[in-house]
Design a protein around this motif. Structure first.
Motif, PDB file in Angstrom:
ATOM      1  N   VAL A  17       0.846  -1.195   0.000  1.00  0.00           N
ATOM      2  CA  VAL A  17       0.000   0.000   0.000  1.00  0.00           C
ATOM      3  C   VAL A  17       0.880   1.242   0.000  1.00  0.00           C
ATOM      4  O   VAL A  17       1.869   1.324   0.732  1.00  0.00           O
ATOM      5  CB  VAL A  17      -0.919  -0.022   1.247  1.00  0.00           C
ATOM      6  CG1 VAL A  17      -1.604   1.307   1.426  1.00  0.00           C
ATOM      7  CG2 VAL A  17      -1.931  -1.141   1.099  1.00  0.00           C
ATOM      8  N   LEU A  19       0.459   4.235   0.990  1.00  0.00           N
ATOM      9  CA  LEU A  19       0.555   5.083   2.169  1.00  0.00           C
ATOM     10  C   LEU A  19       1.078   4.292   3.354  1.00  0.00           C
ATOM     11  O   LEU A  19       0.442   3.385   3.838  1.00  0.00           O
ATOM     12  CB  LEU A  19      -0.820   5.649   2.517  1.00  0.00           C
ATOM     13  CG  LEU A  19      -1.434   6.559   1.475  1.00  0.00           C
ATOM     14  CD1 LEU A  19      -2.770   7.064   1.966  1.00  0.00           C
ATOM     15  CD2 LEU A  19      -0.520   7.709   1.155  1.00  0.00           C
ATOM     16  N   PHE A  25      -5.648   6.010  10.379  1.00  0.00           N
ATOM     17  CA  PHE A  25      -6.683   5.375   9.556  1.00  0.00           C
ATOM     18  C   PHE A  25      -6.822   3.899   9.921  1.00  0.00           C
ATOM     19  O   PHE A  25      -7.929   3.379  10.038  1.00  0.00           O
ATOM     20  CB  PHE A  25      -6.363   5.513   8.066  1.00  0.00           C
ATOM     21  CG  PHE A  25      -7.303   4.704   7.215  1.00  0.00           C
ATOM     22  CD1 PHE A  25      -8.571   5.165   6.923  1.00  0.00           C
ATOM     23  CD2 PHE A  25      -6.924   3.450   6.739  1.00  0.00           C
ATOM     24  CE1 PHE A  25      -9.451   4.399   6.174  1.00  0.00           C
ATOM     25  CE2 PHE A  25      -7.803   2.672   5.993  1.00  0.00           C
ATOM     26  CZ  PHE A  25      -9.070   3.158   5.706  1.00  0.00           C
ATOM     27  N   TYR A  29     -10.117   2.058  10.939  1.00  0.00           N
ATOM     28  CA  TYR A  29     -10.597   0.949  10.121  1.00  0.00           C
ATOM     29  C   TYR A  29     -10.757  -0.316  10.973  1.00  0.00           C
ATOM     30  O   TYR A  29     -11.794  -0.963  10.950  1.00  0.00           O
ATOM     31  CB  TYR A  29      -9.608   0.716   8.972  1.00  0.00           C
ATOM     32  CG  TYR A  29     -10.051  -0.337   7.982  1.00  0.00           C
ATOM     33  CD1 TYR A  29     -11.055  -0.052   7.061  1.00  0.00           C
ATOM     34  CD2 TYR A  29      -9.463  -1.598   7.960  1.00  0.00           C
ATOM     35  CE1 TYR A  29     -11.471  -1.014   6.145  1.00  0.00           C
ATOM     36  CE2 TYR A  29      -9.866  -2.551   7.047  1.00  0.00           C
ATOM     37  CZ  TYR A  29     -10.865  -2.258   6.143  1.00  0.00           C
ATOM     38  OH  TYR A  29     -11.275  -3.207   5.236  1.00  0.00           O
ATOM     39  N   GLN A  55     -16.261   0.525   1.327  1.00  0.00           N
ATOM     40  CA  GLN A  55     -15.105   1.165   0.700  1.00  0.00           C
ATOM     41  C   GLN A  55     -15.333   2.674   0.566  1.00  0.00           C
ATOM     42  O   GLN A  55     -14.483   3.491   0.922  1.00  0.00           O
ATOM     43  CB  GLN A  55     -14.863   0.533  -0.674  1.00  0.00           C
ATOM     44  CG  GLN A  55     -13.561   0.979  -1.299  1.00  0.00           C
ATOM     45  CD  GLN A  55     -13.245   0.213  -2.588  1.00  0.00           C
ATOM     46  OE1 GLN A  55     -13.810  -0.845  -2.835  1.00  0.00           O
ATOM     47  NE2 GLN A  55     -12.356   0.757  -3.387  1.00  0.00           N
ATOM     48  N   LEU A  59     -13.267   5.571   2.544  1.00  0.00           N
ATOM     49  CA  LEU A  59     -12.536   6.516   1.697  1.00  0.00           C
ATOM     50  C   LEU A  59     -12.950   7.945   2.047  1.00  0.00           C
ATOM     51  O   LEU A  59     -12.112   8.832   2.225  1.00  0.00           O
ATOM     52  CB  LEU A  59     -12.818   6.209   0.213  1.00  0.00           C
ATOM     53  CG  LEU A  59     -12.049   7.033  -0.815  1.00  0.00           C
ATOM     54  CD1 LEU A  59     -10.535   6.864  -0.627  1.00  0.00           C
ATOM     55  CD2 LEU A  59     -12.438   6.630  -2.230  1.00  0.00           C
ATOM     56  N   TYR A  62     -11.561   8.792   5.414  1.00  0.00           N
ATOM     57  CA  TYR A  62     -10.128   9.057   5.310  1.00  0.00           C
ATOM     58  C   TYR A  62      -9.883  10.501   4.872  1.00  0.00           C
ATOM     59  O   TYR A  62      -9.070  11.218   5.436  1.00  0.00           O
ATOM     60  CB  TYR A  62      -9.512   8.081   4.305  1.00  0.00           C
ATOM     61  CG  TYR A  62      -8.013   8.161   4.184  1.00  0.00           C
ATOM     62  CD1 TYR A  62      -7.203   7.321   4.928  1.00  0.00           C
ATOM     63  CD2 TYR A  62      -7.412   9.075   3.316  1.00  0.00           C
ATOM     64  CE1 TYR A  62      -5.822   7.389   4.831  1.00  0.00           C
ATOM     65  CE2 TYR A  62      -6.032   9.154   3.210  1.00  0.00           C
ATOM     66  CZ  TYR A  62      -5.250   8.310   3.966  1.00  0.00           C
ATOM     67  OH  TYR A  62      -3.884   8.380   3.874  1.00  0.00           O
ATOM     68  N   ARG A  63     -10.657  10.905   3.866  1.00  0.00           N
ATOM     69  CA  ARG A  63     -10.479  12.258   3.316  1.00  0.00           C
ATOM     70  C   ARG A  63     -10.970  13.332   4.282  1.00  0.00           C
ATOM     71  O   ARG A  63     -10.469  14.451   4.283  1.00  0.00           O
ATOM     72  CB  ARG A  63     -11.225  12.390   1.994  1.00  0.00           C
ATOM     73  CG  ARG A  63     -10.537  11.621   0.874  1.00  0.00           C
ATOM     74  CD  ARG A  63     -11.398  11.601  -0.362  1.00  0.00           C
ATOM     75  NE  ARG A  63     -10.697  10.920  -1.448  1.00  0.00           N
ATOM     76  CZ  ARG A  63     -11.309  10.320  -2.446  1.00  0.00           C
ATOM     77  NH1 ARG A  63     -12.635  10.321  -2.516  1.00  0.00           N
ATOM     78  NH2 ARG A  63     -10.616   9.724  -3.388  1.00  0.00           N
TER      79      ARG A  63
ATOM     80  N   ARG B  89      -9.223  -2.767   2.769  1.00  0.00           N
ATOM     81  CA  ARG B  89      -8.304  -1.757   3.315  1.00  0.00           C
ATOM     82  C   ARG B  89      -7.311  -1.317   2.240  1.00  0.00           C
ATOM     83  O   ARG B  89      -7.042  -0.132   2.070  1.00  0.00           O
ATOM     84  CB  ARG B  89      -7.555  -2.346   4.518  1.00  0.00           C
ATOM     85  CG  ARG B  89      -6.518  -1.403   5.090  1.00  0.00           C
ATOM     86  CD  ARG B  89      -5.622  -2.087   6.111  1.00  0.00           C
ATOM     87  NE  ARG B  89      -4.523  -1.210   6.505  1.00  0.00           N
ATOM     88  CZ  ARG B  89      -3.397  -1.092   5.804  1.00  0.00           C
ATOM     89  NH1 ARG B  89      -3.232  -1.790   4.700  1.00  0.00           N
ATOM     90  NH2 ARG B  89      -2.456  -0.267   6.202  1.00  0.00           N
ATOM     91  N   GLN B  91      -7.662  -1.477  -1.016  1.00  0.00           N
ATOM     92  CA  GLN B  91      -8.340  -0.692  -2.070  1.00  0.00           C
ATOM     93  C   GLN B  91      -8.626   0.736  -1.613  1.00  0.00           C
ATOM     94  O   GLN B  91      -8.479   1.690  -2.376  1.00  0.00           O
ATOM     95  CB  GLN B  91      -9.649  -1.379  -2.460  1.00  0.00           C
ATOM     96  CG  GLN B  91      -9.430  -2.596  -3.335  1.00  0.00           C
ATOM     97  CD  GLN B  91     -10.649  -3.514  -3.368  1.00  0.00           C
ATOM     98  OE1 GLN B  91     -11.737  -3.129  -2.949  1.00  0.00           O
ATOM     99  NE2 GLN B  91     -10.461  -4.733  -3.846  1.00  0.00           N
ATOM    100  N   ILE B  92      -9.014   0.868  -0.367  1.00  0.00           N
ATOM    101  CA  ILE B  92      -9.327   2.212   0.152  1.00  0.00           C
ATOM    102  C   ILE B  92      -8.066   3.070   0.156  1.00  0.00           C
ATOM    103  O   ILE B  92      -8.078   4.215  -0.313  1.00  0.00           O
ATOM    104  CB  ILE B  92      -9.914   2.125   1.586  1.00  0.00           C
ATOM    105  CG1 ILE B  92     -11.279   1.445   1.565  1.00  0.00           C
ATOM    106  CG2 ILE B  92     -10.027   3.516   2.208  1.00  0.00           C
ATOM    107  CD1 ILE B  92     -11.721   0.898   2.924  1.00  0.00           C
ATOM    108  N   LEU B  93      -6.964   2.514   0.654  1.00  0.00           N
ATOM    109  CA  LEU B  93      -5.729   3.303   0.729  1.00  0.00           C
ATOM    110  C   LEU B  93      -5.190   3.624  -0.661  1.00  0.00           C
ATOM    111  O   LEU B  93      -4.655   4.710  -0.891  1.00  0.00           O
ATOM    112  CB  LEU B  93      -4.689   2.573   1.582  1.00  0.00           C
ATOM    113  CG  LEU B  93      -5.034   2.552   3.086  1.00  0.00           C
ATOM    114  CD1 LEU B  93      -4.038   1.692   3.862  1.00  0.00           C
ATOM    115  CD2 LEU B  93      -5.067   3.957   3.669  1.00  0.00           C
ATOM    116  N   ALA B  95      -7.039   4.026  -3.382  1.00  0.00           N
ATOM    117  CA  ALA B  95      -7.931   5.072  -3.918  1.00  0.00           C
ATOM    118  C   ALA B  95      -7.611   6.416  -3.268  1.00  0.00           C
ATOM    119  O   ALA B  95      -7.598   7.452  -3.936  1.00  0.00           O
ATOM    120  CB  ALA B  95      -9.391   4.690  -3.668  1.00  0.00           C
TER     121      ALA B  95
END
Lengths: 210, 99
Positions: A17, A19, A25, A29, A55, A59, A62-63, B89, B91-93, B95
């Motif tokens: 990933v 990030l 997060f 999560y 999802q 998302l 997160y934003r 998780r 996929q979210i990160l 995106a």
């Protein structure tokens, strides 16, 4: 990253990933994904749409995390994000206006209709829910509810939130929440007390097939 | 609201409900969720209880509404699998990083 062809089922390897600084997060999560998936599944009625909604919810969370003011419980904040995401996703899929439920349609018009019961035969809710037909009719009834009523029913009677909390999540006053909840319950009651379920339930109990 | 009937001192009949016409049943049915959720005043609860005691139809209706709420409360939903939890998780990160 392409060289690292790891199995998609390897749940412990998240190093691909992009990030790496996602600790807050991850905490959010980890703590809330199960509750949000349960909520999403109840709203959507099936797994794939529920995963899409989860999802979209995380998302957006997160934003917006920096803007979370902490004056609401974090779970309430996530419920609100999920509810808005669900409304947006559904609006995209079909543009038809929602049906209003009127109290009049639930007032029994005959003695026979009044006396219709849910065939639970003194069983506890858990025992009754072992019956496949009852589960299916309950699920179908919830799925058939117009979305704005379903949201209230799911949040109040399935997720167990208070009318005040649901009002905060959906941006409505408590009176509107209670009115929608009552109509939603009446709708589901009507579906559950239909003659078809009573017949199948009795057959199943008689044959020991639950 | 049609069910808000003004009463004057001395004109009210001694029984809290007046007969079992359909209108009384409708008034009770309108309030059954609030009754189940314990949101009504003591006076209104008493009126509803008196009606229910005399009206088997509404009693049966209340039972089925109570069962409906209990079934909703106890309906389990399937859990998210470990694989789906990890995949989501990721996929979210992804995106979030590409947006």
């Amino acid at each position: 990253m392409a060289a690292r062809k790891k199995s998609r089922t390897d749940s412990h390897d998240d190093s691909d990933v992009a990030l790496s600084t996602s600790a807050p997060f991850d905490q959010l999560y980890r703590d809330h994904v199960d509750v949000m998936y349960r909520f999403a599944y109840r709203l959507c009625g099936e797994a794939e749409a529920a995963k899409d909604l989860v999802q979209e919810t995380f998302l957006n969370a997160y934003r917006a995390y920096d803007r979370f003011r902490g004056d609401a419980q974090i779970s309430t904040w996530l419920y609100a994000i999920a509810s808005h995401a669900c409304q947006r996703m559904r609006r995209k899929r079909k543009g038809e206006p929602e049906r209003e439920l009127s109290l009049n349609e639930f007032v029994p018009t005959s003695e026979g209709e009044f006396a219709l019961q849910i065939p639970m035969e003194g069983l506890s809710p858990q025992e009754a829910l072992e019956n496949k037909e009852l589960r299916q009719i309950l699920d179908r009834a919830i799925a058939k509810l117009p979305r704005k009523y379903r949201m209230v029913l799911v949040l109040r009677d399935m997720e167990g939130l208070s009318a005040k909390e649901v009002g905060g999540i959906l941006g409505l006053n408590e009176r509107a929440i209670k009115s929608r909840l009552h109509r939603a319950r009446l709708f589901v009651r009507k579906e559950l007390s239909g003659k078809e379920l009573a017949r199948e339930f009795h057959q199943d109990v008689a044959t020991g097939r639950r | 609201m049609a069910d808000r009937v003004r009463t004057y001192p001395g004109t009210r009949k001694p029984t809290p409900h007046q007969g079992h016409g359909k209108r009384n049943c409708v008034k009770v049915l309108e309030r059954l969720s609030a009754y189940l959720d314990d949101e009504l005043s003591g006076v209104i609860c008493k009126e509803i209880r008196a009606h229910l005691g005399d009206c088997p139809n509404c009693e049966v209706f209340l039972d089925s509404l109570r069962q409906t709420v209990q079934l909703c409360r106890h309906r389990p939903s399937p859990p998210l699998s470990q694989d789906d939890r990890a995949n989501l998780r990721r996929q979210i990160l992804k995106a979030a990083a590409t947006a």
